[in-house]
Design an enzyme around this catalytic site. Structure first.
Site, short mmCIF file in Angstrom:
data_model
loop_
_atom_site.label_atom_id
_atom_site.label_comp_id
_atom_site.label_asym_id
_atom_site.label_seq_id
_atom_site.Cartn_x
_atom_site.Cartn_y
_atom_site.Cartn_z
CG ASP A 178 -2.05 1.02 1.09
OD1 ASP A 178 -1.76 2.20 0.79
OD2 ASP A 178 -3.23 0.64 1.28
CB ALA A 235 -12.98 -7.48 -6.52
NE ARG A 237 -14.78 2.31 -8.59
CZ ARG A 237 -15.33 1.81 -7.50
NH1 ARG A 237 -15.26 0.49 -7.27
NH2 ARG A 237 -15.94 2.58 -6.62
CG ASP A 261 -17.13 -7.86 -9.13
OD1 ASP A 261 -18.17 -8.49 -9.40
OD2 ASP A 261 -17.13 -6.80 -8.47
CD GLU A 266 -18.08 -2.24 -14.30
OE1 GLU A 266 -19.11 -1.77 -13.77
OE2 GLU A 266 -17.05 -2.51 -13.66
CG HIS A 293 -18.96 -3.25 -10.27
ND1 HIS A 293 -18.50 -2.12 -10.88
CD2 HIS A 293 -18.57 -3.13 -8.96
CE1 HIS A 293 -17.85 -1.35 -10.01
NE2 HIS A 293 -17.88 -1.96 -8.85
CB ALA A 295 -16.86 -7.87 -5.46
#
Length: 318
Positions: A178, A235, A237, A261, A266, A293, A295
């Protein structure tokens, strides 16, 4: 939850479909909800000056145009994870607080990721179809175990850390990166560099917001940085991963399987010719598991997201 009394019975405009529990929750803390899930964009612009709060989900882009009449607006809340739909700079200039209910769907996302991986690793989608066709193929559907796999997680916020808990329970070694956190190693994951993940990961799972930095992060060059052939999970963007790069990785073997996902586009009825060609190739592959989408889209998270929004709204007025 203690009741608060916002000034002048502050009104909140809700412009997306929300769980009905949101209405009494807002009323309990002293707000007047105006639930208009079918409202059009121009209508929002025209009336937004009458409200102190705005709640959105996924359909409404909040930019300078939308906020031009928002003279009383104190906060914008998103019922879900991520605030990429909201222009934070414009909101800050107008003194509007922006927040999302990231905590509300973290369990749903984590469980969904595990579910997709188990389907992929155990050939469940293929085997189910074959049995329905009268085929009983055992050796051909011999699966793999999560136990002992090294998983690289990028983004160790709510969703990333919750996913790590479940992966650790399956006996995975979890390496987490991160960019905006340090010192977060725990019993579930080890704080790592991207190079550590490139060198060791068998599985890559993305849990990062869509920003200028993360847009199209996953390219052929990125994927080829991994020492091992990997399983890929997105899962977060869709725009974080270049879908052509995912297809190329599957074709080359660098990606052994993909759990998607989210997609770059989309709106499947509005794919460009190039996007349509890539998508049609992906849907033919038994190495890809799709979901639309969802999740973070469980019955429980639908309510929990509202609870998180209410807590954050309340804190603004204490």
């Amino acid at each position: 939850m203690d009741t608060i009394k916002p000034d002048n019975q502050s009104s909140v405009l809700i412009v997306d479909e929300m769980h009905v529990s949101l209405i009494p929750m807002l009323e309990k803390i002293g707000f007047t909800p105006d639930y208009q899930p079918k409202i059009k964009r121009q209508e929002i612009i025209d009336i937004l000056g009458n409200y102190e709060g705005l709640l959105i989900r996924s359909k409404t882009k909040v930019d300078e145009e939308l906020l031009k009449n928002a003279h009383q607006l104190k906060f914008i809340g998103r019922a879900g994870a991520g605030i990429d739909l909201i222009d934070e700079v414009v909101a800050a200039e107008k003194g509007i607080t922006v927040f999302a209910a990231n905590e509300g769907n973290r369990v749903a996302v984590a469980e969904h990721v595990i579910g997709m991986l188990l389907v992929l690793f155990n050939n469940l989608q293929i085997a189910d179809r074959q049995v329905r066709e009268g085929k009983w193929l055992r050796e051909e559907n011999r699966g793999y175990e999560l136990l002992g796999k090294t998983v690289g997680i990028i983004g160790y916020g709510n969703n990333g850390s919750e996913t790590a808990k479940r992966l650790a329970a399956f006996g995975c070694k979890v390496l987490a990166y991160d960019k905006y956190k340090v010192g977060f190693s725990d019993e579930c994951a080890t704080e790592s560099t991207m190079q550590d993940i490139f060198d060791q990961a068998d599985i890559l799972s993305l849990h990062i917001p869509l920003t200028k930095e993360t847009f199209q992060l996953v390219t052929p060059e990125f994927l080829n940085s991994f020492a091992n052939d990997i399983y890929f999970v997105n899962a977060s963007r869709g725009e974080v991963a270049v879908l052509d790069a995912v297809l190329e990785g599957l074709n080359s073997g660098k990606i052994k399987g993909a759990c998607l996902d989210v997609l770059e586009n989309e709106k499947l009825s509005q794919l460009t010719p190039v996007q349509k060609d890539i998508f049609e190739q992906l849907i033919k592959s038994d190495k890809v598991i799709f979901s639309p989408h969802i999740a973070g889209w469980t019955h429980e998270s639908y309510v929990r997201i509202n609870e998180v929004l209410i807590e954050k709204i309340q804190k603004l007025f204490i």
